[in-house]
Design a protein around this motif. Structure first.
Motif, mmCIF file in Angstrom:
data_model
loop_
_atom_site.group_PDB
_atom_site.id
_atom_site.type_symbol
_atom_site.label_atom_id
_atom_site.label_comp_id
_atom_site.label_asym_id
_atom_site.label_seq_id
_atom_site.Cartn_x
_atom_site.Cartn_y
_atom_site.Cartn_z
ATOM 1 N N ARG A 113 0.840 -1.213 0.000
ATOM 2 C CA ARG A 113 0.000 0.000 0.000
ATOM 3 C C ARG A 113 0.870 1.257 0.000
ATOM 4 O O ARG A 113 0.590 2.213 -0.716
ATOM 5 N N GLU A 114 1.925 1.233 0.810
ATOM 6 C CA GLU A 114 2.828 2.394 0.859
ATOM 7 C C GLU A 114 3.478 2.651 -0.493
ATOM 8 O O GLU A 114 3.624 3.801 -0.910
ATOM 9 N N LEU A 115 3.859 1.579 -1.180
ATOM 10 C CA LEU A 115 4.475 1.730 -2.499
ATOM 11 C C LEU A 115 3.478 2.321 -3.499
ATOM 12 O O LEU A 115 3.830 3.182 -4.313
ATOM 13 N N ILE A 116 2.235 1.873 -3.418
ATOM 14 C CA ILE A 116 1.209 2.398 -4.320
ATOM 15 C C ILE A 116 0.909 3.857 -3.980
ATOM 16 O O ILE A 116 0.755 4.692 -4.876
ATOM 17 N N GLU A 117 0.863 4.191 -2.689
ATOM 18 C CA GLU A 117 0.644 5.585 -2.282
ATOM 19 C C GLU A 117 1.778 6.483 -2.766
ATOM 20 O O GLU A 117 1.553 7.615 -3.203
ATOM 21 N N GLU A 118 3.001 5.960 -2.714
ATOM 22 C CA GLU A 118 4.162 6.713 -3.216
ATOM 23 C C GLU A 118 4.019 6.965 -4.714
ATOM 24 O O GLU A 118 4.265 8.071 -5.204
ATOM 25 N N ARG A 119 3.620 5.930 -5.469
ATOM 26 C CA ARG A 119 3.409 6.086 -6.910
ATOM 27 C C ARG A 119 2.301 7.097 -7.177
ATOM 28 O O ARG A 119 2.401 7.915 -8.083
ATOM 29 N N LEU A 120 1.233 7.050 -6.378
ATOM 30 C CA LEU A 120 0.122 7.975 -6.543
ATOM 31 C C LEU A 120 0.592 9.412 -6.357
ATOM 32 O O LEU A 120 0.289 10.290 -7.172
ATOM 33 N N THR A 121 1.360 9.649 -5.325
ATOM 34 C CA THR A 121 1.901 10.995 -5.074
ATOM 35 C C THR A 121 2.781 11.446 -6.232
ATOM 36 O O THR A 121 2.666 12.575 -6.718
ATOM 37 N N TRP A 122 3.649 10.566 -6.693
ATOM 38 C CA TRP A 122 4.564 10.881 -7.794
ATOM 39 C C TRP A 122 3.785 11.168 -9.073
ATOM 40 O O TRP A 122 4.065 12.134 -9.783
ATOM 41 N N SER A 123 2.791 10.338 -9.374
ATOM 42 C CA SER A 123 2.001 10.516 -10.600
ATOM 43 C C SER A 123 1.178 11.795 -10.557
ATOM 44 O O SER A 123 1.049 12.482 -11.566
ATOM 45 N N ARG A 124 0.620 12.105 -9.402
ATOM 46 C CA ARG A 124 -0.138 13.363 -9.282
ATOM 47 C C ARG A 124 0.767 14.571 -9.514
ATOM 48 O O ARG A 124 0.369 15.523 -10.187
ATOM 49 N N ALA A 125 1.971 14.520 -8.965
ATOM 50 C CA ALA A 125 2.909 15.638 -9.152
ATOM 51 C C ALA A 125 3.302 15.769 -10.618
ATOM 52 O O ALA A 125 3.362 16.882 -11.162
ATOM 53 N N LYS A 126 3.567 14.651 -11.252
ATOM 54 C CA LYS A 126 3.948 14.694 -12.669
ATOM 55 C C LYS A 126 2.783 15.184 -13.522
ATOM 56 O O LYS A 126 2.967 15.984 -14.438
ATOM 57 N N LEU A 127 1.586 14.737 -13.206
ATOM 58 C CA LEU A 127 0.393 15.183 -13.921
ATOM 59 C C LEU A 127 0.210 16.691 -13.769
ATOM 60 O O LEU A 127 -0.071 17.391 -14.750
ATOM 61 N N ASP A 128 0.403 17.200 -12.568
ATOM 62 C CA ASP A 128 0.309 18.653 -12.355
ATOM 63 C C ASP A 128 1.339 19.392 -13.194
ATOM 64 O O ASP A 128 1.045 20.430 -13.794
ATOM 65 N N ARG A 129 2.568 18.847 -13.241
ATOM 66 C CA ARG A 129 3.622 19.493 -14.030
ATOM 67 C C ARG A 129 3.263 19.494 -15.515
ATOM 68 O O ARG A 129 3.403 20.508 -16.200
ATOM 69 N N TYR A 130 2.762 18.378 -16.025
ATOM 70 C CA TYR A 130 2.370 18.296 -17.428
ATOM 71 C C TYR A 130 1.226 19.266 -17.731
ATOM 72 O O TYR A 130 1.197 19.893 -18.791
ATOM 73 N N ARG A 131 0.296 19.386 -16.826
ATOM 74 C CA ARG A 131 -0.822 20.309 -17.046
ATOM 75 C C ARG A 131 -0.350 21.757 -17.057
ATOM 76 O O ARG A 131 -0.862 22.575 -17.817
ATOM 77 N N ARG A 132 0.649 22.074 -16.224
ATOM 78 C CA ARG A 132 1.212 23.437 -16.251
ATOM 79 C C ARG A 132 1.903 23.702 -17.586
ATOM 80 O O ARG A 132 1.785 24.794 -18.145
ATOM 81 N N VAL A 133 2.624 22.711 -18.106
ATOM 82 C CA VAL A 133 3.270 22.851 -19.413
ATOM 83 C C VAL A 133 2.201 23.071 -20.479
ATOM 84 O O VAL A 133 2.340 23.943 -21.341
ATOM 85 N N ARG A 134 1.113 22.287 -20.425
ATOM 86 C CA ARG A 134 0.018 22.454 -21.395
ATOM 87 C C ARG A 134 -0.569 23.863 -21.302
ATOM 88 O O ARG A 134 -0.790 24.517 -22.321
ATOM 89 N N ASP A 135 -0.779 24.349 -20.089
ATOM 90 C CA ASP A 135 -1.329 25.694 -19.918
ATOM 91 C C ASP A 135 -0.397 26.756 -20.499
ATOM 92 O O ASP A 135 -0.850 27.723 -21.106
ATOM 93 N N ARG A 136 0.926 26.558 -20.325
ATOM 94 C CA ARG A 136 1.884 27.504 -20.909
ATOM 95 C C ARG A 136 1.834 27.446 -22.428
ATOM 96 O O ARG A 136 1.899 28.476 -23.103
ATOM 97 N N LEU A 137 1.741 26.247 -22.992
ATOM 98 C CA LEU A 137 1.661 26.111 -24.447
ATOM 99 C C LEU A 137 0.405 26.789 -24.992
ATOM 100 O O LEU A 137 0.463 27.513 -25.984
ATOM 101 N N LEU A 138 -0.720 26.519 -24.352
ATOM 102 C CA LEU A 138 -1.983 27.092 -24.830
ATOM 103 C C LEU A 138 -2.019 28.605 -24.635
ATOM 104 O O LEU A 138 -2.601 29.325 -25.444
ATOM 105 N N ASP A 139 -1.415 29.075 -23.552
ATOM 106 C CA ASP A 139 -1.313 30.514 -23.295
ATOM 107 C C ASP A 139 -2.664 31.225 -23.456
ATOM 108 O O ASP A 139 -2.776 32.220 -24.173
ATOM 109 N N GLY A 140 -3.703 30.667 -22.824
ATOM 110 C CA GLY A 140 -5.025 31.293 -22.858
ATOM 111 C C GLY A 140 -5.867 30.928 -24.069
ATOM 112 O O GLY A 140 -7.029 31.311 -24.156
#
Length: 187
Positions: A113-140
């Motif tokens: 469970r701890e390993l899966i929770e760690e992956r979940l945290t990592w994936s959420r952070a990476k997803l947030d980073r990718y979404r920020r990159v997408r927002d910068r690309l779209l630029d409104g």
């Protein structure tokens, strides 16, 4: 496929230093073709030696000189041929966490469970980073506006693949944790 084509594709954005390319890899290409800075610098030397990229030295004050790399016509032609050739084999998933989950019945379920929770945290952070990159690309702009105006859409499409991949990871982790919690409650 080798790192060669990922580097050539990254240089389609324009001239870049090795440091700048490592940042491009970290933000955009790492979701499907990761590379360390050391691997990138070695590959840049090989590509320059093969005549697929050119390097020029930029003199800097108070800092070491830097080398800037650009695609040559031979590099563009090689990349064009590569892009039009079907992949040699389909994607194969190699995920150490999934092997651990497969073997969890003989281990401590709490550790799994701890390993899966760690992956979940990592994936959420990476997803947030990718979404920020997408927002910068779209630029409104809307996606349709961006795709209608952008010179290149490949980086956007690969970013969408990364977002979808991490969304899937998040959904799997959440579902796996829920199922493990239910199983523990039943036991």
């Amino acid at each position: 496929m080798s790192l060669k084509y990922a580097v050539l594709a990254a240089l389609l954005e324009g001239e870049a230093s090795g440091y700048e390319l490592s940042k491009v890899f970290d933000v955009s290409l790492a979701n499907f073709w990761p590379a360390t800075p050391q691997q990138l610098y070695r590959e840049l030397e090989r590509l320059a030696g093969d005549g697929l990229i050119e390097a020029r030295v930029v003199q800097q004050e108070r800092r070491p000189n830097k080398r800037m790399f650009t695609l040559t016509e031979a590099g563009r032609a090689d990349l064009h041929t590569f892009a039009a050739t079907p992949p040699r084999r389909p994607t194969a998933v190699r995920d150490e966490l999934l092997v651990k989950v497969q073997a969890m019945d003989g281990a401590d379920p709490g550790a799994t469970r701890e390993l899966i929770e760690e992956r979940l945290t990592w994936s959420r952070a990476k997803l947030d980073r990718y979404r920020r990159v997408r927002d910068r690309l779209l630029d409104g702009r809307t996606e349709d506006e961006y795709l209608g105006e952008a010179d290149r859409i490949g980086p956007y499409l690969t970013l969408m693949a990364g977002i979808t991949f991490e969304e899937t990871n998040v959904a799997w982790c959440e579902r796996a944790l829920l199922l493990l919690k239910r199983r523990t409650a039943v036991s």
